[in-house]
Design a protein around this motif. Structure first.
Motif, PDB file in Angstrom:
ATOM      1  N   LEU A  14      -2.137  29.099 -16.870  1.00 41.69           N
ATOM      2  CA  LEU A  14      -1.766  30.046 -15.819  1.00 41.69           C
ATOM      3  C   LEU A  14      -0.893  31.158 -16.392  1.00 41.69           C
ATOM      4  CD1 LEU A  14      -1.752  30.813 -12.808  1.00 41.69           C
ATOM      5  CD2 LEU A  14       0.311  29.428 -12.570  1.00 41.69           C
ATOM      6  N   ARG A  15       0.019  30.787 -17.267  1.00 37.36           N
ATOM      7  CA  ARG A  15       0.932  31.763 -17.857  1.00 37.36           C
ATOM      8  C   ARG A  15       0.140  32.838 -18.619  1.00 37.36           C
ATOM      9  NH1 ARG A  15       3.987  28.316 -20.476  1.00 37.36           N
ATOM     10  NH2 ARG A  15       3.079  28.617 -22.525  1.00 37.36           N
ATOM     11  N   GLU A  16      -0.828  32.397 -19.406  1.00 36.01           N
ATOM     12  CA  GLU A  16      -1.626  33.350 -20.184  1.00 36.01           C
ATOM     13  C   GLU A  16      -2.488  34.223 -19.283  1.00 36.01           C
ATOM     14  OE1 GLU A  16      -3.773  31.003 -22.974  1.00 36.01           O
ATOM     15  OE2 GLU A  16      -1.960  30.255 -23.981  1.00 36.01           O
ATOM     16  N   ALA A  17      -3.045  33.621 -18.230  1.00 33.49           N
ATOM     17  CA  ALA A  17      -3.904  34.387 -17.319  1.00 33.49           C
ATOM     18  C   ALA A  17      -3.103  35.440 -16.567  1.00 33.49           C
ATOM     19  CB  ALA A  17      -4.597  33.439 -16.334  1.00 33.49           C
ATOM     20  N   VAL A  18      -1.929  35.053 -16.056  1.00 31.39           N
ATOM     21  CA  VAL A  18      -1.094  36.005 -15.317  1.00 31.39           C
ATOM     22  C   VAL A  18      -0.587  37.103 -16.247  1.00 31.39           C
ATOM     23  CG1 VAL A  18       1.060  36.289 -14.038  1.00 31.39           C
ATOM     24  CG2 VAL A  18      -0.433  34.348 -13.543  1.00 31.39           C
ATOM     25  N   GLN A  19      -0.186  36.728 -17.454  1.00 30.33           N
ATOM     26  CA  GLN A  19       0.273  37.728 -18.418  1.00 30.33           C
ATOM     27  C   GLN A  19      -0.827  38.747 -18.704  1.00 30.33           C
ATOM     28  OE1 GLN A  19       1.156  36.213 -22.335  1.00 30.33           O
ATOM     29  NE2 GLN A  19       2.117  38.120 -23.024  1.00 30.33           N
ATOM     30  N   ALA A  20      -2.047  38.259 -18.949  1.00 28.97           N
ATOM     31  CA  ALA A  20      -3.152  39.156 -19.263  1.00 28.97           C
ATOM     32  C   ALA A  20      -3.439  40.102 -18.096  1.00 28.97           C
ATOM     33  CB  ALA A  20      -4.401  38.340 -19.614  1.00 28.97           C
ATOM     34  N   TYR A  21      -3.411  39.580 -16.871  1.00 26.78           N
ATOM     35  CA  TYR A  21      -3.723  40.418 -15.715  1.00 26.78           C
ATOM     36  C   TYR A  21      -2.646  41.472 -15.501  1.00 26.78           C
ATOM     37  CZ  TYR A  21      -6.198  41.517 -11.419  1.00 26.78           C
ATOM     38  OH  TYR A  21      -6.935  42.169 -10.468  1.00 26.78           O
ATOM     39  N   LEU A  22      -1.390  41.074 -15.652  1.00 30.61           N
ATOM     40  CA  LEU A  22      -0.302  42.033 -15.483  1.00 30.61           C
ATOM     41  C   LEU A  22      -0.353  43.118 -16.552  1.00 30.61           C
ATOM     42  CD1 LEU A  22       2.659  39.639 -14.599  1.00 30.61           C
ATOM     43  CD2 LEU A  22       1.608  41.310 -13.065  1.00 30.61           C
ATOM     44  N   GLU A  23      -0.638  42.721 -17.785  1.00 35.74           N
ATOM     45  CA  GLU A  23      -0.712  43.706 -18.866  1.00 35.74           C
ATOM     46  C   GLU A  23      -1.891  44.654 -18.658  1.00 35.74           C
ATOM     47  OE1 GLU A  23       1.489  41.247 -22.489  1.00 35.74           O
ATOM     48  OE2 GLU A  23      -0.706  41.239 -22.358  1.00 35.74           O
ATOM     49  N   ASP A  24      -3.003  44.131 -18.163  1.00 35.65           N
ATOM     50  CA  ASP A  24      -4.149  44.997 -17.836  1.00 35.65           C
ATOM     51  C   ASP A  24      -3.793  45.978 -16.727  1.00 35.65           C
ATOM     52  OD1 ASP A  24      -5.717  43.790 -19.730  1.00 35.65           O
ATOM     53  OD2 ASP A  24      -6.798  42.490 -18.329  1.00 35.65           O
ATOM     54  N   SER A  25      -2.814  45.602 -15.897  1.00 39.73           N
ATOM     55  CA  SER A  25      -2.389  46.466 -14.792  1.00 39.73           C
ATOM     56  C   SER A  25      -1.285  47.436 -15.203  1.00 39.73           C
ATOM     57  CB  SER A  25      -1.908  45.609 -13.609  1.00 39.73           C
ATOM     58  OG  SER A  25      -2.947  44.763 -13.146  1.00 39.73           O
ATOM     59  N   GLY A  26      -0.916  47.426 -16.494  1.00 42.37           N
ATOM     60  CA  GLY A  26       0.029  48.417 -17.004  1.00 42.37           C
ATOM     61  C   GLY A  26       1.445  47.933 -17.219  1.00 42.37           C
TER      62      GLY A  26
END
Length: 229
Positions: A14-26
């Motif tokens: 979950l940590r990696e998925a949320v990190q990736a999504y947030l980073e994709d969002s800027g």
């Protein structure tokens, strides 16, 4: 909207998925696997917002939040809780503990991004009001007067044998020098060709690194320890 986020969750997937999504969002994202790691990261870099799991081993999210709210540096830091416990009583407990948003798992990543953007937008609006867009003239005058009074005492105040080592970045040093001139954040932003929000972040980091809580305290500390010209 850009911003620095600290994500604390003991579930690697979950940590990696949320990190990736947030980073994709800027967003820029630092991650920690538990509250102890999260607290260490808070000492090193002041984020704009914290996202924390509630159910973690040893120190849970409620204890982590309590620790933050008891520290003057983090009292106003926005905190979002992520948790598998989504009952109304759980959400009430989260809000009573001082979180700003409570998102039950599983959640839609777009909803999390919307919550983060909303909280950061409100924080920026408050910072703009406090830092000069619609200023409290009396408070501004008081702070400037106090800082100028300190500057007239510069020789007496800066009587320490040698400067103490503080790890300021070049931009933090520039902001510190301008604060010591008695400039408010809007004026500093204009001088450095940046945003008021960025200046507010630099001033917050200066407070954190020097253990001070106001601009006047910061300037006095800088003069006493030879940290500004």
């Amino acid at each position: 909207m850009a911003g620095q986020v600290l994500l604390v969750d003991d579930e690697p997937g979950l940590r990696e998925a949320v990190q990736a999504y947030l980073e994709d969002s800027g967003f820029a994202v630092d991650v920690a696997g538990n509250a102890q790691e999260g607290w260490q990261l808070l000492q090193q870099k002041l984020p704009d917002l914290v996202i924390s799991d509630v159910m973690m081993p040893q120190v849970d999210g409620y204890q982590f939040l309590k620790q933050m709210r008891e520290d003057a540096r983090f009292k106003a830091l926005p905190v979002v809780f992520l948790t598998a416990r989504g009952m109304t009583s759980d959400r009430i407990q989260g809000y009573q503990a001082g979180c700003d948003a409570y998102l039950p798992k599983p959640f839609d990543p777009d909803e999390l991004v919307a919550i983060v953007e909303n909280l950061l937008g409100r924080r920026t609006a408050r910072a703009g009001t406090e830092d000069g867009e619609t200023p409290d003239i009396a408070d501004m005058a008081r702070q400037i007067a106090e800082i100028k009074a300190l500057l007239t005492q510069r020789n007496a105040i800066s009587a320490t044998p040698a400067p103490i080592p503080v790890d300021f970045t070049p931009r933090e040093q520039s902001v510190l020098d301008l604060v010591a001139e008695g400039l408010m954040n809007k004026e500093i932003a204009r001088r450095l060709d940046t945003s008021v929000r960025n200046v507010e972040k630099y001033v917050s980091r200066l407070f954190s690194k020097t253990g001070t809580n106001s601009r006047t305290e910061l300037v006095r500390y800088a003069l006493e320890h030879g940290l500004t010209k």
